[in-house]
Enzyme design. Structure first.
Site, short mmCIF file in Angstrom:
data_model
loop_
_atom_site.label_atom_id
_atom_site.label_comp_id
_atom_site.label_asym_id
_atom_site.label_seq_id
_atom_site.Cartn_x
_atom_site.Cartn_y
_atom_site.Cartn_z
N THR A 167 0.87 -1.18 0.00
CA THR A 167 0.00 0.00 0.00
C THR A 167 0.90 1.22 0.00
O THR A 167 2.04 1.14 0.45
CB THR A 167 -0.87 0.04 1.28
OG1 THR A 167 -1.53 -1.22 1.46
CG2 THR A 167 -1.92 1.14 1.22
N ARG A 195 -12.43 -8.42 -3.93
CA ARG A 195 -12.00 -8.16 -2.56
C ARG A 195 -11.64 -6.69 -2.39
O ARG A 195 -10.94 -6.10 -3.20
CB ARG A 195 -10.79 -9.02 -2.22
CG ARG A 195 -10.24 -8.83 -0.79
CD ARG A 195 -9.09 -7.86 -0.76
NE ARG A 195 -8.48 -7.76 0.58
CZ ARG A 195 -7.51 -6.90 0.90
NH1 ARG A 195 -7.05 -6.04 -0.01
NH2 ARG A 195 -7.02 -6.88 2.13
N GLY A 197 -10.09 -4.04 0.58
CA GLY A 197 -9.43 -3.98 1.87
C GLY A 197 -9.72 -2.69 2.61
O GLY A 197 -10.74 -2.04 2.41
N ASP A 198 -8.78 -2.31 3.45
CA ASP A 198 -8.97 -1.14 4.30
C ASP A 198 -8.71 0.18 3.60
O ASP A 198 -9.21 1.22 4.03
CB ASP A 198 -8.07 -1.23 5.54
CG ASP A 198 -6.60 -1.19 5.16
OD1 ASP A 198 -6.15 -2.07 4.39
OD2 ASP A 198 -5.89 -0.28 5.61
N THR A 218 -1.00 0.69 6.39
CA THR A 218 -0.56 -0.33 5.44
C THR A 218 -0.36 -1.64 6.19
O THR A 218 0.37 -1.68 7.17
CB THR A 218 0.74 0.07 4.72
OG1 THR A 218 1.23 -1.06 3.98
CG2 THR A 218 1.82 0.52 5.70
N GLY A 219 -1.02 -2.68 5.72
CA GLY A 219 -0.90 -3.95 6.41
C GLY A 219 -1.99 -4.91 5.98
O GLY A 219 -2.54 -4.78 4.89
N GLY A 221 -5.25 -5.82 5.51
CA GLY A 221 -6.42 -4.96 5.47
C GLY A 221 -7.60 -5.47 6.26
O GLY A 221 -8.34 -4.68 6.88
#
Length: 299
Positions: A167, A195, A197-198, A218-219, A221
């Site tokens: 990210t 999909r 994510g965050d 960032t990680g 999500g």
């Protein structure tokens, strides 16, 4: 809601990330540092000239989206069907206005499309073909699939390499005391089509509020969504009166508690910077109120 001004006027600060996770030392080196430095300078140049924090985070993230080295924009990962699906968001800490796009395939700079959603529509989040049609209607040229096709990402798909942490993002404080945050991603290699994510979810991967802080995460999500990571940092500052660094670390511990990892960059309205992570590495850079630059990958 009127903007809350910092107690020290005229401060400008910027922090950004290019993803967290496992970074091979033989792969992560000078080119990545150069790209982080270029993004930092692009954003900071806006701030030095008196520009808005929104313009600064947009400029910084665009540089990272245009680089094939990071998992956003041109360097986005392929999903399980070998397709590109990108997400991005942006938020204005002065007004709490926000915009996001999700699962877009042809938008060269998703962060700019997210900003257009914020500024030119009554919505916060547009997804898929609707988001692309909106972008095209507002003057964005859509790229072909070939633009996003990089050999490194294709090789990762063929090897079945799941990369959960790619990210890019930025947070900024301008001289007017206003905060902003932006995040952009290509998801992760081999994700299921559709999909999300965050990164495009306000409060999960992105949040900005002049009353507290600006955050870009960032990680993993799914974990970030479950703990509302970015908003958790803000909430801890507002309700528990925690300083930025403690609030950021405490929020990240909530991710660890459910088995997630990653990191974040954050700024408060006094220009303090936090860049914690619990993974092996996080591509990150910042420029403080004193103008000093920092670019790091490992601890």
């Amino acid at each position: 809601m009127p903007p809350v001004r910092p107690s020290i006027s005229g401060i400008t600060t910027l922090a950004l990330h290019g993803g967290a996770g496992v970074a091979r030392r033989d792969k992560a080196g000078a080119p990545h540092r150069a790209a982080l430095e270029a993004a930092l300078e692009a954003g900071y140049e806006v701030l030095k000239s008196g520009g808005r924090s929104l313009d600064a985070v947009s400029a910084a993230v665009v540089v990272l989206e245009d680089s094939p080295l990071f998992n956003a924009g041109r360097g986005s990962c392929f999903n399980a069907k070998g397709e590109i699906e990108m997400d991005a968001s942006i938020m204005d800490g002065a007004t709490l206005a926000a915009g996001a796009v999700a699962a877009v395939r042809r938008v060269r700079n998703p962060v700019l499309a997210a900003r257009a959603v914020m500024e030119k529509s009554p919505h916060v989040l547009l997804a898929g073909k609707g988001a692309e049609a909106f972008a095209a209607q507002h003057g964005f040229k859509l790229a072909s699939a070939r633009y996003f096709r990089t050999e490194e990402r294709l090789a990762a798909l063929k090897r079945g390499l799941a990369r959960h942490h790619g990210t890019v993002g930025a947070v900024a404080l301008d001289r007017h005391g206003n905060l902003a945050a932006a995040t952009s991603t290509g998801g992760y290699t081999g994700k299921l089509p559709g999909r999300i994510g965050d990164s495009p979810l306000i409060g999960a991967g992105t949040y900005a509020d002049n009353a507290s802080c600006a955050v870009s995460g960032t990680g993993w999500g799914e974990a970030f969504i479950r703990v509302a990571l970015a908003h958790e940092v803000s909430s801890r500052m507002r309700h528990l009166n925690e300083p930025l660094q403690k609030a950021a670390q405490s929020a990240l511990k909530q991710v660890s508690r459910i088995g997630g990892d990653g990191g974040l960059v954050a700024l408060d309205r006094r220009g303090n910077i936090a860049m914690p992570f619990n993974s092996e590495a996080m591509f990150r850079a910042c420029v403080g109120a004193d103008g000093r630059r920092l670019v790091k990958i490992y601890r």
